[in-house]
Design a protein around this motif. Sequence first.
Motif, PDB file in Angstrom:
ATOM      1  N   CYS A 140       0.872  -1.183   0.000  1.00 27.73           N
ATOM      2  CA  CYS A 140       0.000   0.000   0.000  1.00 27.73           C
ATOM      3  C   CYS A 140       0.904   1.226   0.000  1.00 27.73           C
ATOM      4  N   ILE A 141       0.442   2.330  -0.577  1.00 26.30           N
ATOM      5  CA  ILE A 141       1.353   3.472  -0.682  1.00 26.30           C
ATOM      6  C   ILE A 141       1.499   4.224   0.639  1.00 26.30           C
ATOM      7  N   GLY A 142       0.535   4.096   1.519  1.00 28.99           N
ATOM      8  CA  GLY A 142       0.663   4.773   2.804  1.00 28.99           C
ATOM      9  C   GLY A 142      -0.636   4.664   3.568  1.00 28.99           C
ATOM     10  N   SER A 143      -0.640   5.273   4.752  1.00 31.59           N
ATOM     11  CA  SER A 143      -1.827   5.192   5.597  1.00 31.59           C
ATOM     12  C   SER A 143      -2.649   6.470   5.490  1.00 31.59           C
ATOM     13  N   ALA A 144      -3.881   6.386   5.980  1.00 33.74           N
ATOM     14  CA  ALA A 144      -4.729   7.581   6.040  1.00 33.74           C
ATOM     15  C   ALA A 144      -4.076   8.641   6.928  1.00 33.74           C
ATOM     16  N   ALA A 145      -3.289   8.205   7.930  1.00 35.58           N
ATOM     17  CA  ALA A 145      -2.579   9.168   8.787  1.00 35.58           C
ATOM     18  C   ALA A 145      -1.506   9.908   7.979  1.00 35.58           C
ATOM     19  N   ASP A 146      -0.817   9.178   7.088  1.00 37.11           N
ATOM     20  CA  ASP A 146       0.182   9.836   6.221  1.00 37.11           C
ATOM     21  C   ASP A 146      -0.502  10.892   5.353  1.00 37.11           C
ATOM     22  N   ILE A 147      -1.656  10.535   4.806  1.00 41.62           N
ATOM     23  CA  ILE A 147      -2.368  11.460   3.913  1.00 41.62           C
ATOM     24  C   ILE A 147      -2.727  12.747   4.650  1.00 41.62           C
ATOM     25  N   VAL A 148      -3.327  12.627   5.843  1.00 46.45           N
ATOM     26  CA  VAL A 148      -3.719  13.865   6.536  1.00 46.45           C
ATOM     27  C   VAL A 148      -2.499  14.643   7.022  1.00 46.45           C
ATOM     28  N   GLU A 149      -1.395  13.928   7.237  1.00 46.56           N
ATOM     29  CA  GLU A 149      -0.186  14.644   7.654  1.00 46.56           C
ATOM     30  C   GLU A 149       0.366  15.513   6.522  1.00 46.56           C
ATOM     31  N   VAL A 150       0.259  15.016   5.303  1.00 48.85           N
ATOM     32  CA  VAL A 150       0.780  15.760   4.146  1.00 48.85           C
ATOM     33  C   VAL A 150       0.015  17.074   3.943  1.00 48.85           C
ATOM     34  N   HIS A 151      -1.317  17.005   4.116  1.00 49.38           N
ATOM     35  CA  HIS A 151      -2.131  18.197   3.869  1.00 49.38           C
ATOM     36  C   HIS A 151      -2.121  19.079   5.114  1.00 49.38           C
ATOM     37  N   LYS A 152      -1.869  20.352   4.889  1.00 48.80           N
ATOM     38  CA  LYS A 152      -1.807  21.237   6.054  1.00 48.80           C
ATOM     39  C   LYS A 152      -3.198  21.502   6.628  1.00 48.80           C
ATOM     40  N   GLY A 153      -4.175  21.608   5.730  1.00 48.45           N
ATOM     41  CA  GLY A 153      -5.554  21.815   6.182  1.00 48.45           C
ATOM     42  C   GLY A 153      -6.310  20.501   6.172  1.00 48.45           C
ATOM     43  N   PRO A 154      -7.590  20.520   6.542  1.00 41.20           N
ATOM     44  CA  PRO A 154      -8.376  19.293   6.531  1.00 41.20           C
ATOM     45  C   PRO A 154      -8.592  18.770   5.110  1.00 41.20           C
ATOM     46  N   ILE A 155      -8.752  17.453   4.988  1.00 36.33           N
ATOM     47  CA  ILE A 155      -9.169  16.921   3.697  1.00 36.33           C
ATOM     48  C   ILE A 155     -10.696  17.039   3.630  1.00 36.33           C
ATOM     49  N   PHE A 156     -11.274  16.760   2.462  1.00 36.63           N
ATOM     50  CA  PHE A 156     -12.716  16.970   2.301  1.00 36.63           C
ATOM     51  C   PHE A 156     -13.534  15.894   3.007  1.00 36.63           C
ATOM     52  N   GLU A 157     -14.683  16.313   3.501  1.00 34.58           N
ATOM     53  CA  GLU A 157     -15.571  15.372   4.184  1.00 34.58           C
ATOM     54  C   GLU A 157     -15.920  14.185   3.286  1.00 34.58           C
ATOM     55  N   GLN A 158     -16.130  14.434   1.995  1.00 37.69           N
ATOM     56  CA  GLN A 158     -16.464  13.336   1.085  1.00 37.69           C
ATOM     57  C   GLN A 158     -15.325  12.318   0.995  1.00 37.69           C
ATOM     58  N   GLU A 159     -14.102  12.805   1.127  1.00 35.08           N
ATOM     59  CA  GLU A 159     -12.946  11.894   1.104  1.00 35.08           C
ATOM     60  C   GLU A 159     -12.915  11.055   2.387  1.00 35.08           C
ATOM     61  N   ILE A 160     -13.193  11.729   3.507  1.00 37.64           N
ATOM     62  CA  ILE A 160     -13.233  11.012   4.786  1.00 37.64           C
ATOM     63  C   ILE A 160     -14.325   9.935   4.732  1.00 37.64           C
ATOM     64  N   ALA A 161     -15.491  10.307   4.193  1.00 41.63           N
ATOM     65  CA  ALA A 161     -16.614   9.353   4.131  1.00 41.63           C
ATOM     66  C   ALA A 161     -16.241   8.130   3.293  1.00 41.63           C
ATOM     67  N   ALA A 162     -15.577   8.357   2.165  1.00 47.16           N
ATOM     68  CA  ALA A 162     -15.217   7.236   1.291  1.00 47.16           C
ATOM     69  C   ALA A 162     -14.194   6.319   1.961  1.00 47.16           C
ATOM     70  N   ILE A 163     -13.226   6.916   2.663  1.00 49.96           N
ATOM     71  CA  ILE A 163     -12.241   6.108   3.398  1.00 49.96           C
ATOM     72  C   ILE A 163     -12.959   5.309   4.489  1.00 49.96           C
ATOM     73  N   CYS A 164     -13.836   5.986   5.230  1.00 44.29           N
ATOM     74  CA  CYS A 164     -14.560   5.325   6.321  1.00 44.29           C
ATOM     75  C   CYS A 164     -15.426   4.186   5.806  1.00 44.29           C
ATOM     76  N   GLN A 165     -16.074   4.391   4.687  1.00 45.56           N
ATOM     77  CA  GLN A 165     -16.973   3.374   4.161  1.00 45.56           C
ATOM     78  C   GLN A 165     -16.217   2.069   3.900  1.00 45.56           C
ATOM     79  N   GLN A 166     -15.063   2.160   3.261  1.00 50.28           N
ATOM     80  CA  GLN A 166     -14.302   0.942   2.955  1.00 50.28           C
ATOM     81  C   GLN A 166     -13.653   0.348   4.204  1.00 50.28           C
ATOM     82  N   ALA A 167     -13.135   1.220   5.067  1.00 49.41           N
ATOM     83  CA  ALA A 167     -12.500   0.718   6.295  1.00 49.41           C
ATOM     84  C   ALA A 167     -13.539  -0.014   7.147  1.00 49.41           C
ATOM     85  N   LEU A 168     -14.759   0.533   7.195  1.00 44.63           N
ATOM     86  CA  LEU A 168     -15.830  -0.112   7.968  1.00 44.63           C
ATOM     87  C   LEU A 168     -16.233  -1.448   7.364  1.00 44.63           C
TER      88      LEU A 168
END
Length: 327
Positions: A108-136
């Motif tokens: 895998c290229i990295g974790s969701a924690a790596d992704i949010v660390e790269v972005h200085k601001g929040p990522i989009f809610e729709q992105e969070i929802a899509a990650i959550c849907q698959q993780a769940l």
Amino acid sequence: IQPILKPGSLKDPSVASLFSTKDPELRFSDLREIGHGSFGAVYFALDKETNENVAIKKMGFSGKQAAERWSDIIKEVGFLKKIRHGNIVEYKACYLKEQTCWLVMEYCIGSAADIVEVHKGPIFEQEIAAICQQALTGLSFIHEIKRIHRDVKAGNILLTDHGVVKLADLGSVSCSSPAQSFVGTPYWMAPEVILAMDEGHYDQRSDIWSFGITCIELAERKPPFFNMNTMSALYHIAQNEPPKLQIKSSTNEAAPWSEKFISFVDQCLRKDPEQRLSTKACLNHPFITDALPPSIILELIRRTKRVVRELDNFQYRKMRKLMYLDE
Ligand code: ADP
Ligand code: MG
């Protein structure tokens, strides 16, 4: 009663069947460290036989706690090998070399924690929802087979380069049945064995709490109380009202979160486990059912790689692993 396992011994056929006896150094090349944990490190590597990239978790078991480490390894490998699910990191093989287990997994290229660390601001809610849907979806599989993950957090939610979300790190998975940990004959039992019955006091819903905290982590980049030492944080988690998604962001603008996201997190973070959503109920919550198709994660990955490319040298080196497949 668990037999005492001699570290590295393959006498027990059920243990031997977990490992390939070939030399992993001959098969895998180009190892580069991409993560580490309590056990050792995780590497990016090339599988010369299939010409695929893989991830290798090297787990050492020499030294003081060798027997304990060895039995943890057997447990993690044994469990990973048995299960197969599109949202759980895929096990490929396992090798033994010099008191070290090489656990080979899909890369895998990295974790969701790596992704949010790269972005200085929040990522989009729709992105969070899509990650959550698959993780769940992955988590609900673990719960269906009556296990508890016990280490749900953004660092254990991985993303493939194809935008698929994979639950990882099954080293802490437990059986949920209290009978499993209550082994022996009562009169002779040590106090700590009896105290281990406490395991029977929590169930799959403890993962749902962690999942709610993970949502806050994805939205705000850190879990609540992260600035405190672990003892104080544990105290506050136990004593305080449950944390909530921040309605205002640090810059004092209204945070961009919808009612359904706020309600989802609120229903994961109930102190009484009975009041929490079950995994099934999570999957049926509008925050999850309204999630956009996985292609939105591909877009997030593309956007993240763009940001990584612009990082200064020092930051780039830290996040370079996200780019290995593009180099
Ligand atoms: P630990 O039990 O120490 O937390 P993990 O299995 O979570 O070990 O691995 C530690 C880190 O290594 C992860 O947070 C992730 O960054 C990286 N990692 C683990 N497995 C993979 C994989 N299959 N592909 C890419 N990176 C991985
Ligand atoms: Mg981990």
